[in-house]
Design a protein around this motif. Structure first.
Motif, mmCIF file in Angstrom:
data_model
loop_
_atom_site.group_PDB
_atom_site.id
_atom_site.type_symbol
_atom_site.label_atom_id
_atom_site.label_comp_id
_atom_site.label_asym_id
_atom_site.label_seq_id
_atom_site.Cartn_x
_atom_site.Cartn_y
_atom_site.Cartn_z
ATOM 1 N N UNK A 101 -63.006 -73.134 -104.065
ATOM 2 C CA UNK A 101 -64.001 -72.691 -103.095
ATOM 3 C C UNK A 101 -64.285 -73.778 -102.064
ATOM 4 N N UNK A 102 -64.336 -75.031 -102.509
ATOM 5 C CA UNK A 102 -64.528 -76.127 -101.560
ATOM 6 C C UNK A 102 -63.374 -76.191 -100.563
ATOM 7 N N UNK A 103 -62.152 -75.989 -101.057
ATOM 8 C CA UNK A 103 -60.998 -75.977 -100.159
ATOM 9 C C UNK A 103 -61.082 -74.816 -99.170
ATOM 10 N N UNK A 104 -61.519 -73.653 -99.660
ATOM 11 C CA UNK A 104 -61.660 -72.496 -98.769
ATOM 12 C C UNK A 104 -62.686 -72.767 -97.681
ATOM 13 N N UNK A 105 -63.790 -73.419 -98.034
ATOM 14 C CA UNK A 105 -64.808 -73.731 -97.028
ATOM 15 C C UNK A 105 -64.284 -74.710 -95.989
ATOM 16 N N UNK A 106 -63.494 -75.676 -96.420
ATOM 17 C CA UNK A 106 -62.919 -76.638 -95.475
ATOM 18 C C UNK A 106 -61.963 -75.951 -94.514
ATOM 19 N N UNK A 107 -61.223 -74.970 -95.019
ATOM 20 C CA UNK A 107 -60.292 -74.243 -94.157
ATOM 21 C C UNK A 107 -61.058 -73.347 -93.188
ATOM 22 N N UNK A 108 -62.129 -72.719 -93.674
ATOM 23 C CA UNK A 108 -62.928 -71.843 -92.819
ATOM 24 C C UNK A 108 -63.601 -72.617 -91.695
#
Length: 252
Positions: A101-108
């Motif tokens: 989820x942290x990676x997804x937020x960084x990508x978003x």
């Protein structure tokens, strides 16, 4: 004489089966160790690249301690997984779900701060839902559909896509709605109508292959952690789907 021959054959088959199970567990442990070593090597890449101009001997000195630590961690993790399977699976799922989820937020949003509540909720989904559910699910599936033949593997994979996949996707969507403060039965139904089928259809290009590999190669204890590693990528996609704008519920 015929009965004695039959008894000897049965003993021989039992010994072969025992050796096969021991060999399978060793292969599973080596696979998990190799995965941990690969992750550790990727993590060590920046420190190695900074010393690219140094002699080869210094590179070897940098790489070998990391590989040794990764090998020790893989062995310790495999032992912990066999002796304490449920806690190991839950902790692994919690950490990987949080990281995904942290990676997804960084990508978003690369420049925005991490939503710590969203990361914590994703970790809780892995720790309290995916970990225990996967532990129980694979015990059930392996008891209902024993064997490692092609039909057996396809049956296990199909059961996962029909039952376990929709269950975890729905849990993830509910957790995302709760994080945004909009978890109601009406919103949950609207979210499922809008995104459940697209998410499951997208998963057909990813999970069947992963499940086939897991059921064909790994033993029961190592299947959930392997799926956790694979789900790191999938959870990033799932976080995108779960964090999409709340669907319009005015139409019913």
């Amino acid at each position: 004489a015929h009965q004695l021959e039959h008894t000897n054959m049965s003993r021989h088959m039992a010994v072969c089966l025992c050796c096969w199970r021991r060999r399978r567990r060793q292969v599973s442990s080596r696979i998990m160790t190799a995965v941990v070593v690969a992750i550790a090597c990727l993590a060590c890449r920046p420190s190695i690249s900074l010393q690219a101009a140094a002699p080869k001997k210094s590179l070897a000195l940098v790489a070998l301690p990391g590989a040794a630590v990764a090998r020790w961690c893989g062995t310790a993790y495999g032992r912990f997984l066999v002796t304490h399977p449920l806690p190991a699976k839950c902790l692994t799922a919690g950490l990987l779900f949080s990281g995904a989820d942290a990676a997804a937020q960084r990508i978003e949003k690369r420049d925005a701060n991490l939503d710590s509540k969203r990361v914590a909720v994703s970790g809780a989904v892995g720790l309290f839902f995916f970990g225990p559910s996967a532990h129980a699910w694979f015990k059930l599936v392996l008891s209902l559909v024993p064997g490692n033949g092609l039909l057996s593997i396809l049956a296990k994979t199909t059961l996962g896509q029909v039952f376990f996949g929709p269950y975890m996707t729905a849990i993830f969507f509910a957790a995302a709605l709760w994080t945004s403060g909009s978890l109601t039965w009406k919103n949950f139904r609207a979210k499922l109508r809008a995104d459940l089928w697209p998410t499951l259809l997208a998963g057909l290009g990813f999970w069947p292959l992963v499940d086939c590999i897991a059921f064909a190669v790994l033993s029961e204890d190592f299947i959930p952690p392997f799926l956790n590693l694979c789900s790191f990528v999938w959870t990033i996609f799932l976080s995108f789907q779960a964090s999409r704008a709340k669907p319009d519920t005015s139409r019913g």
